[in-house]
Design a protein around this motif. Structure first.
Motif, PDB file in Angstrom:
ATOM      1  N   ILE A  53       0.857  -1.181   0.000  1.00 52.18           N
ATOM      2  CA  ILE A  53       0.000   0.000   0.000  1.00 52.18           C
ATOM      3  C   ILE A  53       0.894   1.232   0.000  1.00 52.18           C
ATOM      4  O   ILE A  53       2.024   1.204   0.520  1.00 52.18           O
ATOM      5  CB  ILE A  53      -0.942  -0.013   1.229  1.00 52.18           C
ATOM      6  N   GLU A  54       0.388   2.318  -0.611  1.00 51.46           N
ATOM      7  CA  GLU A  54       1.205   3.526  -0.759  1.00 51.46           C
ATOM      8  C   GLU A  54       1.568   4.155   0.581  1.00 51.46           C
ATOM      9  O   GLU A  54       2.715   4.528   0.821  1.00 51.46           O
ATOM     10  CB  GLU A  54       0.442   4.557  -1.615  1.00 51.46           C
ATOM     11  N   ASN A  55       0.586   4.316   1.467  1.00 51.70           N
ATOM     12  CA  ASN A  55       0.816   5.009   2.741  1.00 51.70           C
ATOM     13  C   ASN A  55       0.706   4.031   3.895  1.00 51.70           C
ATOM     14  O   ASN A  55      -0.382   3.572   4.213  1.00 51.70           O
ATOM     15  CB  ASN A  55      -0.216   6.133   2.928  1.00 51.70           C
ATOM     16  N   THR A  56       1.808   3.711   4.514  1.00 56.60           N
ATOM     17  CA  THR A  56       1.786   2.833   5.682  1.00 56.60           C
ATOM     18  C   THR A  56       1.893   3.669   6.955  1.00 56.60           C
ATOM     19  O   THR A  56       2.318   4.821   6.925  1.00 56.60           O
ATOM     20  CB  THR A  56       2.954   1.828   5.638  1.00 56.60           C
ATOM     21  N   GLY A  57       1.496   3.082   8.062  1.00 52.88           N
ATOM     22  CA  GLY A  57       1.622   3.790   9.332  1.00 52.88           C
ATOM     23  C   GLY A  57       0.544   3.380  10.307  1.00 52.88           C
ATOM     24  O   GLY A  57      -0.246   2.470  10.045  1.00 52.88           O
ATOM     25  N   VAL A  58       0.511   4.051  11.438  1.00 49.76           N
ATOM     26  CA  VAL A  58      -0.494   3.792  12.463  1.00 49.76           C
ATOM     27  C   VAL A  58      -1.634   4.784  12.277  1.00 49.76           C
ATOM     28  O   VAL A  58      -1.408   5.996  12.173  1.00 49.76           O
ATOM     29  CB  VAL A  58       0.113   3.917  13.874  1.00 49.76           C
ATOM     30  N   ILE A  59      -2.858   4.272  12.218  1.00 55.73           N
ATOM     31  CA  ILE A  59      -4.025   5.122  12.022  1.00 55.73           C
ATOM     32  C   ILE A  59      -5.026   4.881  13.141  1.00 55.73           C
ATOM     33  O   ILE A  59      -5.034   3.817  13.758  1.00 55.73           O
ATOM     34  CB  ILE A  59      -4.699   4.861  10.656  1.00 55.73           C
ATOM     35  N   GLU A  60      -5.860   5.868  13.397  1.00 54.83           N
ATOM     36  CA  GLU A  60      -6.969   5.718  14.344  1.00 54.83           C
ATOM     37  C   GLU A  60      -8.248   6.165  13.654  1.00 54.83           C
ATOM     38  O   GLU A  60      -8.310   7.272  13.123  1.00 54.83           O
ATOM     39  CB  GLU A  60      -6.745   6.547  15.610  1.00 54.83           C
ATOM     40  N   VAL A  61      -9.234   5.273  13.622  1.00 57.07           N
ATOM     41  CA  VAL A  61     -10.488   5.575  12.918  1.00 57.07           C
ATOM     42  C   VAL A  61     -11.678   5.223  13.808  1.00 57.07           C
ATOM     43  O   VAL A  61     -11.580   4.349  14.669  1.00 57.07           O
ATOM     44  CB  VAL A  61     -10.599   4.777  11.601  1.00 57.07           C
ATOM     45  N   PRO A  62     -12.801   5.891  13.602  1.00 53.82           N
ATOM     46  CA  PRO A  62     -14.014   5.493  14.337  1.00 53.82           C
ATOM     47  C   PRO A  62     -14.435   4.088  13.922  1.00 53.82           C
ATOM     48  O   PRO A  62     -14.315   3.708  12.755  1.00 53.82           O
ATOM     49  CB  PRO A  62     -15.050   6.525  13.890  1.00 53.82           C
ATOM     50  N   MET A  63     -14.904   3.304  14.861  1.00 50.67           N
ATOM     51  CA  MET A  63     -15.471   2.001  14.532  1.00 50.67           C
ATOM     52  C   MET A  63     -16.581   2.187  13.498  1.00 50.67           C
ATOM     53  O   MET A  63     -17.372   3.137  13.579  1.00 50.67           O
ATOM     54  CB  MET A  63     -16.058   1.339  15.773  1.00 50.67           C
ATOM     55  N   GLY A  64     -16.633   1.289  12.525  1.00 47.59           N
ATOM     56  CA  GLY A  64     -17.632   1.398  11.479  1.00 47.59           C
ATOM     57  C   GLY A  64     -17.108   2.027  10.211  1.00 47.59           C
ATOM     58  O   GLY A  64     -17.802   2.019   9.189  1.00 47.59           O
ATOM     59  N   THR A  65     -15.899   2.602  10.258  1.00 45.77           N
ATOM     60  CA  THR A  65     -15.272   3.118   9.041  1.00 45.77           C
ATOM     61  C   THR A  65     -15.074   1.961   8.067  1.00 45.77           C
ATOM     62  O   THR A  65     -14.663   0.876   8.468  1.00 45.77           O
ATOM     63  CB  THR A  65     -13.915   3.771   9.366  1.00 45.77           C
ATOM     64  N   SER A  66     -15.349   2.182   6.800  1.00 40.08           N
ATOM     65  CA  SER A  66     -15.240   1.083   5.845  1.00 40.08           C
ATOM     66  C   SER A  66     -13.783   0.779   5.503  1.00 40.08           C
ATOM     67  O   SER A  66     -12.912   1.654   5.566  1.00 40.08           O
ATOM     68  CB  SER A  66     -16.001   1.406   4.556  1.00 40.08           C
ATOM     69  N   LEU A  67     -13.543  -0.457   5.138  1.00 42.31           N
ATOM     70  CA  LEU A  67     -12.212  -0.842   4.687  1.00 42.31           C
ATOM     71  C   LEU A  67     -11.797  -0.024   3.470  1.00 42.31           C
ATOM     72  O   LEU A  67     -10.619   0.297   3.303  1.00 42.31           O
ATOM     73  CB  LEU A  67     -12.187  -2.332   4.342  1.00 42.31           C
ATOM     74  N   ARG A  68     -12.746   0.317   2.624  1.00 40.76           N
ATOM     75  CA  ARG A  68     -12.414   1.091   1.423  1.00 40.76           C
ATOM     76  C   ARG A  68     -11.840   2.467   1.774  1.00 40.76           C
ATOM     77  O   ARG A  68     -10.857   2.917   1.174  1.00 40.76           O
ATOM     78  CB  ARG A  68     -13.646   1.248   0.527  1.00 40.76           C
ATOM     79  N   VAL A  69     -12.446   3.123   2.743  1.00 42.55           N
ATOM     80  CA  VAL A  69     -11.937   4.427   3.175  1.00 42.55           C
ATOM     81  C   VAL A  69     -10.511   4.274   3.702  1.00 42.55           C
ATOM     82  O   VAL A  69      -9.612   5.073   3.384  1.00 42.55           O
ATOM     83  CB  VAL A  69     -12.855   5.045   4.249  1.00 42.55           C
ATOM     84  N   ILE A  70     -10.285   3.249   4.506  1.00 43.76           N
ATOM     85  CA  ILE A  70      -8.965   3.043   5.085  1.00 43.76           C
ATOM     86  C   ILE A  70      -7.939   2.715   4.007  1.00 43.76           C
ATOM     87  O   ILE A  70      -6.852   3.301   3.952  1.00 43.76           O
ATOM     88  CB  ILE A  70      -9.011   1.915   6.139  1.00 43.76           C
TER      89      ILE A  70
END
Length: 218
Positions: A53-70
């Protein structure tokens, strides 16, 4: 006394992510925390986004965020003109989610329904050049190393699974290997003494479920 914790003191066992949420919940209240996420999966989740994947790293997202967005918006998709083939979640005991299910919301129930899990928060993106039997072999090698050896199903079964998966990955599978692979996975899941052995076959089960043709071609 029997109810005492470590060294006879009261002991609280939680992971760092859980404990890190406590001060903010105390300051802002449980209702604020529950307002984030979904009805059954509250709050946010931290993921280690890695792989092809182009951008790797640690992310924090609200539960329910779609895999596509991530994967596509935050991660930038697969590099070098490749396409995303799958996303592996949950660490070595997790499962692979095919690209066709990228609109799945990331919560405990949705991931489980696809044969994966939230697990440790690992999220590995795989491009269309990835061999799924080889990916399963990679995770099985980890379980071989991590097995404590106490029970035979895990101690010997993970080794046998790793060898069989190596044959599938190399295109050298023998006649009858596929049903043997599935039977051995069932044995580990039902006969291992602890969670490591019971969940070791998960990457095999999920790749068989969504990418069975790659095993049949081996």
């Amino acid at each position: 006394p029997a109810e005492s914790g470590l060294w006879g003191y009261p002991t609280l066992i939680n992971n760092v992510e859980t404990l890190a949420n406590v001060p903010t919940i105390v300051r802002k209240g449980a209702e604020w925390f529950a307002s984030i996420g979904t009805d059954k999966s509250k709050g946010t989740k931290v993921f280690s986004l890695t792989g092809q994947i182009e951008n790797t790293g640690v992310i924090e997202v609200p539960m329910g965020t779609s895999l596509r967005v991530i994967v596509e918006e935050m991660g930038g998709g697969a590099p070098n003109g490749c396409r995303v083939k799958a996303v592996q979640t949950g660490g070595s005991s997790g499962g692979c989610i095919p690209a066709g299910a990228l609109d799945t919301p990331v919560d405990y129930e949705s991931l489980a329904a696809l044969g994966s899990m939230m697990g440790s928060g690992g999220m590995v993106v795989l491009d269309d050049q990835t061999s799924m039997p080889d990916l399963a072999r990679f995770f099985m090698e980890f379980n071989v190393d991590e097995s404590c050896g106490k029970c035979v199903p895990c101690r010997a079964g993970t080794v046998q699974l790793q060898r069989m998966l190596s044959r599938f990955a190399a295109g050298e599978a023998r006649e009858g290997d596929l049903p043997k692979l599935e039977d051995l996975c069932d044995l580990l899941r039902n006969a291992s003494l602890c969670g490591l052995g019971q969940n070791a076959p998960n990457p095999v089960f999920s790749t068989l479920r969504h990418f069975r043709d790659e095993y049949e071609a081996g």
